[in-house]
Design a protein around this motif. Structure first.
Motif, PDB file in Angstrom:
ATOM      1  N   TYR A 124       0.846  -1.193   0.000  1.00 54.48           N
ATOM      2  CA  TYR A 124       0.000   0.000   0.000  1.00 54.48           C
ATOM      3  C   TYR A 124       0.889   1.254   0.000  1.00 54.48           C
ATOM      4  CZ  TYR A 124      -3.357  -3.390   1.904  1.00 54.48           C
ATOM      5  OH  TYR A 124      -4.141  -4.488   2.122  1.00 54.48           O
ATOM      6  N   ALA A 125       0.927   1.956  -1.105  1.00 51.28           N
ATOM      7  CA  ALA A 125       1.642   3.231  -1.175  1.00 51.28           C
ATOM      8  C   ALA A 125       0.615   4.343  -0.964  1.00 51.28           C
ATOM      9  CB  ALA A 125       2.337   3.391  -2.520  1.00 51.28           C
ATOM     10  N   ILE A 126       0.867   5.185   0.021  1.00 48.23           N
ATOM     11  CA  ILE A 126      -0.085   6.226   0.400  1.00 48.23           C
ATOM     12  C   ILE A 126       0.591   7.588   0.274  1.00 48.23           C
ATOM     13  CG2 ILE A 126      -1.577   7.124   2.226  1.00 48.23           C
ATOM     14  CD1 ILE A 126      -1.553   4.282   3.442  1.00 48.23           C
ATOM     15  N   ALA A 127       0.044   8.465  -0.559  1.00 50.32           N
ATOM     16  CA  ALA A 127       0.525   9.849  -0.651  1.00 50.32           C
ATOM     17  C   ALA A 127      -0.051  10.618   0.527  1.00 50.32           C
ATOM     18  CB  ALA A 127       0.090  10.482  -1.964  1.00 50.32           C
ATOM     19  N   GLU A 128       0.814  11.314   1.247  1.00 53.63           N
ATOM     20  CA  GLU A 128       0.379  11.976   2.484  1.00 53.63           C
ATOM     21  C   GLU A 128       1.214  13.230   2.682  1.00 53.63           C
ATOM     22  OE1 GLU A 128       1.280  12.446   6.911  1.00 53.63           O
ATOM     23  OE2 GLU A 128       2.579  11.787   5.269  1.00 53.63           O
ATOM     24  N   GLY A 129       0.624  14.252   3.261  1.00 57.21           N
ATOM     25  CA  GLY A 129       1.388  15.454   3.516  1.00 57.21           C
ATOM     26  C   GLY A 129       0.528  16.572   4.070  1.00 57.21           C
ATOM     27  N   ARG A 130       1.219  17.620   4.489  1.00 54.67           N
ATOM     28  CA  ARG A 130       0.573  18.783   5.076  1.00 54.67           C
ATOM     29  C   ARG A 130       0.875  20.032   4.248  1.00 54.67           C
ATOM     30  NH1 ARG A 130       1.138  14.825   8.115  1.00 54.67           N
ATOM     31  NH2 ARG A 130       3.198  14.693   7.152  1.00 54.67           N
ATOM     32  N   SER A 131      -0.059  20.985   4.272  1.00 51.39           N
ATOM     33  CA  SER A 131       0.097  22.265   3.598  1.00 51.39           C
ATOM     34  C   SER A 131       0.263  22.042   2.094  1.00 51.39           C
ATOM     35  CB  SER A 131       1.277  23.034   4.209  1.00 51.39           C
ATOM     36  OG  SER A 131       1.294  24.367   3.773  1.00 51.39           O
ATOM     37  N   MET A 132       1.347  22.560   1.495  1.00 50.77           N
ATOM     38  CA  MET A 132       1.583  22.252   0.088  1.00 50.77           C
ATOM     39  C   MET A 132       1.671  20.741  -0.112  1.00 50.77           C
ATOM     40  SD  MET A 132       4.747  23.327  -2.411  1.00 50.77           S
ATOM     41  CE  MET A 132       4.507  25.095  -2.273  1.00 50.77           C
ATOM     42  N   GLY A 133       2.187  20.041   0.892  1.00 50.38           N
ATOM     43  CA  GLY A 133       2.246  18.586   0.818  1.00 50.38           C
ATOM     44  C   GLY A 133       0.871  17.956   0.737  1.00 50.38           C
ATOM     45  N   GLY A 134      -0.144  18.593   1.352  1.00 45.62           N
ATOM     46  CA  GLY A 134      -1.504  18.109   1.230  1.00 45.62           C
ATOM     47  C   GLY A 134      -2.049  18.300  -0.175  1.00 45.62           C
ATOM     48  N   MET A 135      -1.765  19.471  -0.762  1.00 46.09           N
ATOM     49  CA  MET A 135      -2.172  19.714  -2.144  1.00 46.09           C
ATOM     50  C   MET A 135      -1.491  18.713  -3.077  1.00 46.09           C
ATOM     51  SD  MET A 135      -1.565  23.075  -4.583  1.00 46.09           S
ATOM     52  CE  MET A 135      -2.402  24.216  -3.499  1.00 46.09           C
ATOM     53  N   VAL A 136      -0.217  18.464  -2.839  1.00 45.03           N
ATOM     54  CA  VAL A 136       0.529  17.530  -3.681  1.00 45.03           C
ATOM     55  C   VAL A 136      -0.009  16.108  -3.506  1.00 45.03           C
ATOM     56  CG1 VAL A 136       2.797  16.451  -3.972  1.00 45.03           C
ATOM     57  CG2 VAL A 136       2.598  18.944  -3.857  1.00 45.03           C
ATOM     58  N   ALA A 137      -0.356  15.719  -2.279  1.00 45.41           N
ATOM     59  CA  ALA A 137      -0.912  14.378  -2.058  1.00 45.41           C
ATOM     60  C   ALA A 137      -2.212  14.197  -2.825  1.00 45.41           C
ATOM     61  CB  ALA A 137      -1.125  14.139  -0.565  1.00 45.41           C
ATOM     62  N   ALA A 138      -3.074  15.221  -2.801  1.00 47.56           N
ATOM     63  CA  ALA A 138      -4.313  15.150  -3.578  1.00 47.56           C
ATOM     64  C   ALA A 138      -4.008  15.115  -5.072  1.00 47.56           C
ATOM     65  CB  ALA A 138      -5.210  16.337  -3.244  1.00 47.56           C
ATOM     66  N   GLY A 139      -2.958  15.825  -5.485  1.00 46.49           N
ATOM     67  CA  GLY A 139      -2.549  15.778  -6.884  1.00 46.49           C
ATOM     68  C   GLY A 139      -2.038  14.410  -7.287  1.00 46.49           C
ATOM     69  N   VAL A 140      -1.299  13.768  -6.392  1.00 44.10           N
ATOM     70  CA  VAL A 140      -0.817  12.411  -6.661  1.00 44.10           C
ATOM     71  C   VAL A 140      -1.996  11.461  -6.853  1.00 44.10           C
ATOM     72  CG1 VAL A 140       0.356  10.434  -5.606  1.00 44.10           C
ATOM     73  CG2 VAL A 140       1.415  12.702  -5.512  1.00 44.10           C
ATOM     74  N   ALA A 141      -3.034  11.614  -6.028  1.00 44.52           N
ATOM     75  CA  ALA A 141      -4.213  10.745  -6.169  1.00 44.52           C
ATOM     76  C   ALA A 141      -4.849  10.894  -7.541  1.00 44.52           C
ATOM     77  CB  ALA A 141      -5.234  11.088  -5.082  1.00 44.52           C
ATOM     78  N   GLN A 142      -4.813  12.091  -8.074  1.00 46.11           N
ATOM     79  CA  GLN A 142      -5.422  12.347  -9.380  1.00 46.11           C
ATOM     80  C   GLN A 142      -4.532  11.907 -10.537  1.00 46.11           C
ATOM     81  OE1 GLN A 142      -7.688  16.017  -9.799  1.00 46.11           O
ATOM     82  NE2 GLN A 142      -6.595  16.489 -11.690  1.00 46.11           N
ATOM     83  N   VAL A 143      -3.229  12.098 -10.397  1.00 45.21           N
ATOM     84  CA  VAL A 143      -2.305  11.859 -11.507  1.00 45.21           C
ATOM     85  C   VAL A 143      -1.732  10.447 -11.499  1.00 45.21           C
ATOM     86  CG1 VAL A 143      -0.169  12.665 -12.605  1.00 45.21           C
ATOM     87  CG2 VAL A 143      -1.725  14.320 -11.559  1.00 45.21           C
ATOM     88  N   TYR A 144      -1.556   9.851 -10.331  1.00 45.19           N
ATOM     89  CA  TYR A 144      -0.901   8.540 -10.224  1.00 45.19           C
ATOM     90  C   TYR A 144      -1.761   7.502  -9.493  1.00 45.19           C
ATOM     91  CZ  TYR A 144       3.425  10.694 -11.849  1.00 45.19           C
ATOM     92  OH  TYR A 144       4.376  11.337 -12.605  1.00 45.19           O
ATOM     93  N   PRO A 145      -3.021   7.332  -9.868  1.00 42.13           N
ATOM     94  CA  PRO A 145      -3.831   6.332  -9.181  1.00 42.13           C
ATOM     95  C   PRO A 145      -3.364   4.908  -9.416  1.00 42.13           C
ATOM     96  CG  PRO A 145      -4.975   7.126 -11.131  1.00 42.13           C
ATOM     97  CD  PRO A 145      -3.767   7.998 -10.965  1.00 42.13           C
ATOM     98  N   GLY A 146      -2.562   4.685 -10.451  1.00 38.29           N
ATOM     99  CA  GLY A 146      -2.034   3.355 -10.695  1.00 38.29           C
ATOM    100  C   GLY A 146      -0.814   3.025  -9.865  1.00 38.29           C
ATOM    101  N   ARG A 147      -0.150   4.042  -9.332  1.00 33.05           N
ATOM    102  CA  ARG A 147       1.055   3.825  -8.524  1.00 33.05           C
ATOM    103  C   ARG A 147       0.763   3.889  -7.033  1.00 33.05           C
ATOM    104  NH1 ARG A 147       5.157   1.838  -8.452  1.00 33.05           N
ATOM    105  NH2 ARG A 147       6.711   3.437  -8.043  1.00 33.05           N
ATOM    106  N   PHE A 148      -0.224   4.699  -6.655  1.00 32.57           N
ATOM    107  CA  PHE A 148      -0.555   4.882  -5.247  1.00 32.57           C
ATOM    108  C   PHE A 148      -1.919   4.283  -4.959  1.00 32.57           C
ATOM    109  CE2 PHE A 148       2.830   7.824  -5.829  1.00 32.57           C
ATOM    110  CZ  PHE A 148       3.418   8.006  -4.585  1.00 32.57           C
ATOM    111  N   ALA A 149      -2.062   3.728  -3.748  1.00 29.88           N
ATOM    112  CA  ALA A 149      -3.311   3.090  -3.359  1.00 29.88           C
ATOM    113  C   ALA A 149      -4.285   4.062  -2.712  1.00 29.88           C
ATOM    114  CB  ALA A 149      -3.027   1.943  -2.391  1.00 29.88           C
ATOM    115  N   ALA A 150      -3.776   5.174  -2.152  1.00 27.31           N
ATOM    116  CA  ALA A 150      -4.624   6.095  -1.411  1.00 27.31           C
ATOM    117  C   ALA A 150      -3.873   7.394  -1.188  1.00 27.31           C
ATOM    118  CB  ALA A 150      -5.043   5.486  -0.069  1.00 27.31           C
ATOM    119  N   ALA A 151      -4.606   8.398  -0.688  1.00 26.37           N
ATOM    120  CA  ALA A 151      -3.990   9.690  -0.353  1.00 26.37           C
ATOM    121  C   ALA A 151      -4.636  10.239   0.908  1.00 26.37           C
ATOM    122  CB  ALA A 151      -4.147  10.680  -1.502  1.00 26.37           C
ATOM    123  N   ILE A 152      -3.810  10.918   1.712  1.00 28.53           N
ATOM    124  CA  ILE A 152      -4.290  11.580   2.931  1.00 28.53           C
ATOM    125  C   ILE A 152      -3.778  13.017   2.916  1.00 28.53           C
ATOM    126  CG2 ILE A 152      -4.450  11.485   5.454  1.00 28.53           C
ATOM    127  CD1 ILE A 152      -3.508   8.567   5.277  1.00 28.53           C
TER     128      ILE A 152
END
Length: 456
Positions: A124-152
C-alpha cells in the motif's frame, strides 16, 4: 485524457521498468526518534531533490510518501509513532520544486520508485502530507492512481492553486482598496524585498486594528476571504473559540488570522505570491467580474453579523464601501501565468483511489472552505464514495497532534485492507487519537462554507 494524467502514466511506466542502478541508494541502519531498529535509504531524484525513507524491522507493507519528509522527518514524533506501528515512511523536500506543483507531484512517484528499489514492492503506497504537501498528495491521487493506493491530504489547499490564490487576492485587494488606497503596499507584483514588504503590510494592518473603522474593514476583508474567526497569538497560543454573537472576539480572531501568530496570512500571501510570480513569469490571479457584495452575503453568519455590527459601531456605510470595491479598478491575470498554475494541478474530482482529508477549522492558510470545493467536485463526478473529509477544531496552519494524524492514517490503512470505509466519525477519531499519545483528540462534526473562488 488530462495532460497531467498522461504525463503521470508515462512516468509510471518508466518507474515500473526500474530505477537506474546509479540512482539507487542502498538501505542502511539509521537513527530515528524513538526507534533503533529502522533501516533507511536516501539519495537524490533526477532533478536533484533529496529523498529519505525509513522502514521498520516489522513492516506492515504500507509506505507513506510525503513532500516534506526529507527536511527533518526522521526526528518527528509522528515518524516514531508510524514506525512503531509498522509503517514505512519517507519522501522528498520542496527545496527544488517549490511552487512547481507538477514537478512536486511527479517527484512523489519517483521517490516511491526509489523506496521500492531499496526495500521491495509496497503493498500500500499512500501519498500523504501537510500544507503544500496536502495539495501535492491530492494531486498524486489524481495523476498517479495506478502507482498509489490512497492519499491523505492534511491542511492542503484543495481549492487548487488557481482558486486558492484568487481568494488570497480578494482579501488583500479589499484591505488595500478600503484601508490603504494611497500606500505603497503591493497586491501583486511583489518586490524582491519580501521581508520588508511583509513587515509593511503587517504594520499597516496592526495600525488599522487600533481604530473602530479599521476593525470594521479588516473584518470585511477577512469575511470576503473566508478566513477563520479565531487564531493564534504571536507566541503561537490559540485564542478561545469565540461565541457566534461575540463580535469583538470574532473580529479579533479574523485579525489574528490575517496578521498574528507565527505564520500570518498576509506574510504567506506576500512570500508565496512572490515565488509564484517569479516561476510563472507574471501574475496568475484576477478579480475581474468578482462581486464582493455577493461574497460577503455568502460568508459565515457570525462573520456577516460581525461586519454589520462593526460598521454600525464605527459609523461607516457598508453599502458605500461595497460600492467602492465594485468601482475599484480590477486586477487582470497574465494568461501565461494562469496556465503555469493550471499545469500544476486543477482538481477534477474524479477520484480513482480512496482519499481521506483532514483540515483545521481555524486554518488561516489553507482555509477550510476549500475542502467544500474538493468534496463538491467528487460529488459532481459521482466518486464521492471514495472520499471521506474530517475536521479538527484547531487554530493555525497544520496544528495537529501526533495522535490526530496517526488516527487518520490508521483509518486509511483499515480502508485499504478491508475495501470498506471504517467509522471516521469524530467520537471514533478522537478515541483513536487519544490512544496514540494520551492527548484528547479534537475532531468534530463540521460543514464548511461554500468556497467562493472555485476554479474552473
Amino acid at each position: 485524457m488530462n495532460r497531467r494524467l498522461r504525463g503521470g502514466l508515462a512516468l509510471a511506466i518508466v518507474l515500473a521498468a526500474g530505477v537506474p542502478t546509479a540512482a539507487r541508494a542502498a538501505e542502511q541502519p539509521c537513527a530515528v526518534l524513538g526507534s533503533s531498529a529502522a533501516r533507511c535509504t536516501a539519495g537524490q531524484l533526477a532533478d536533484g531533490t533529496p529523498y529519505t525513507f525509513a522502514k521498520p524491522a516489522r513492516w506492515n507493507g504500507a509506505v507513506l510518501v510525503d513532500l516534506d519528509f526529507a527536511a527533518g522527518g526522521l526526528t518527528s514524533p509522528l515518524t516514531a509513532s508510524l514506525l512503531e506501528r509498522g509503517y514505512a515512511v519517507g519522501g522528498t523536500t520542496r527545496t527544488i520544486s517549490s511552487w512547481n506543483i507538477a514537478r512536486a507531484i511527479d517527484n512523489q512517484a519517483e521517490a516511491l520508485g526509489r523506496f521500492e528499489a531499496a526495500f521491495g514492492r509496497a503493498r500500500y503506497a499512500i501519498a500523504e502530507g501537510r500544507s503544500m504537501g496536502g495539495m501535492v498528495a491530492a494531486g498524486v491521487a489524481q495523476v498517479y492512481p495506478g502507482r498509489f493506493a490512497a492519499a491523505i491530504p492534511m491542511c492542503g489547499g484543495l481549492g487548487g492553486a488557481v482558486g486558492q490564490w484568487n481568494q488570497k487576492l480578494d482579501t488583500v485587494f479589499t484591505l488595500k482598496t478600503l484601508l490603504f488606497p494611497d500606500a505603497a503596499l503591493p497586491v501583486t507584483g511583489i518586490p524582491a524585498d519580501v521581508p520588508g514588504t511583509q513587515q509593511q503590510w503587517l504594520t499597516a494592518v496592526a495600525s488599522a486594528q487600533s481604530s473602530a473603522a479599521g476593525k470594521a474593514r479588516i473584518a470585511l476583508a477577512a469575511a470576503i476571504g473566508q478566513l477563520p474567526g479565531w487564531g493564534l497569538t504571536p507566541d503561537g497560543s490559540p485564542t478561545p473559540v469565540p461565541a457566534d454573537h461575540d463580535v469583538d472576539g470574532v473580529e479579533q480572531g479574523m485579525y489574528l488570522a490575517l496578521a498574528g501568530g507565527p505564520l500570518p496570512y498576509l506574510g504567506q500571501a506576500v512570500s508565496s505570491r512572490r515565488t509564484i510570480e517569479q516561476l510563472a513569469g507574471g501574475n496568475p490571479s484576477w478579480n475581474t467580474g468578482v462581486d464582493y457584495a455577493r461574497q460577503l452575503a455568502e460568508a459565515a453568519p457570525e462573520q456577516r453579523n460581525a461586519v454589520r455590527r462593526l460598521y454600525e459601531r464605527a459609523g461607516l456605510d457598508l453599502p458605500a464601501d461595497l460600492g467602492r470595491l465594485a468601482a475599484a479598478p480590477r486586477v487582470p491575470a497574465d494568461p501565461a501565468a494562469v496556465r503555469y498554475l493550471e499545469r500544476g494541478i486543477v482538481f477534477t474530482g474524479e477520484l480513482r483511489i480512496p482519499v481521506l482529508t483532514v483540515n483545521g477549522t481555524g486554518d488561516q492558510i489553507s482555509t477550510v472552505a476549500q475542502q467544500q470545493s474538493y468534496g463538491s467536485l467528487a460529488r459532481r463526478t459521482g466518486t464521492e464514495s471514495r472520499l471521506r473529509q474530517t475536521y479538527v477544531q484547531t487554530a493555525g496552519h497544520c496544528t495537529y497532534t501526533t495522535g490526530e494524524q496517526q488516527a487518520a492514517i490508521d483509518r486509511m490503512l483499515t480502508r485499504l485492507r478491508t475495501g470498506h470505509w471504517p467509522d471516521t466519525a469524530p467520537r471514533t477519531m478522537n478515541a483513536l487519537s487519544a490512544a496514540v499519545d494520551g492527548v484528547a483528540g479534537r475532531y468534530l462534526s463540521f460543514v464548511p462554507p461554500r468556497f467562493n473562488r472555485p476554479y474552473p
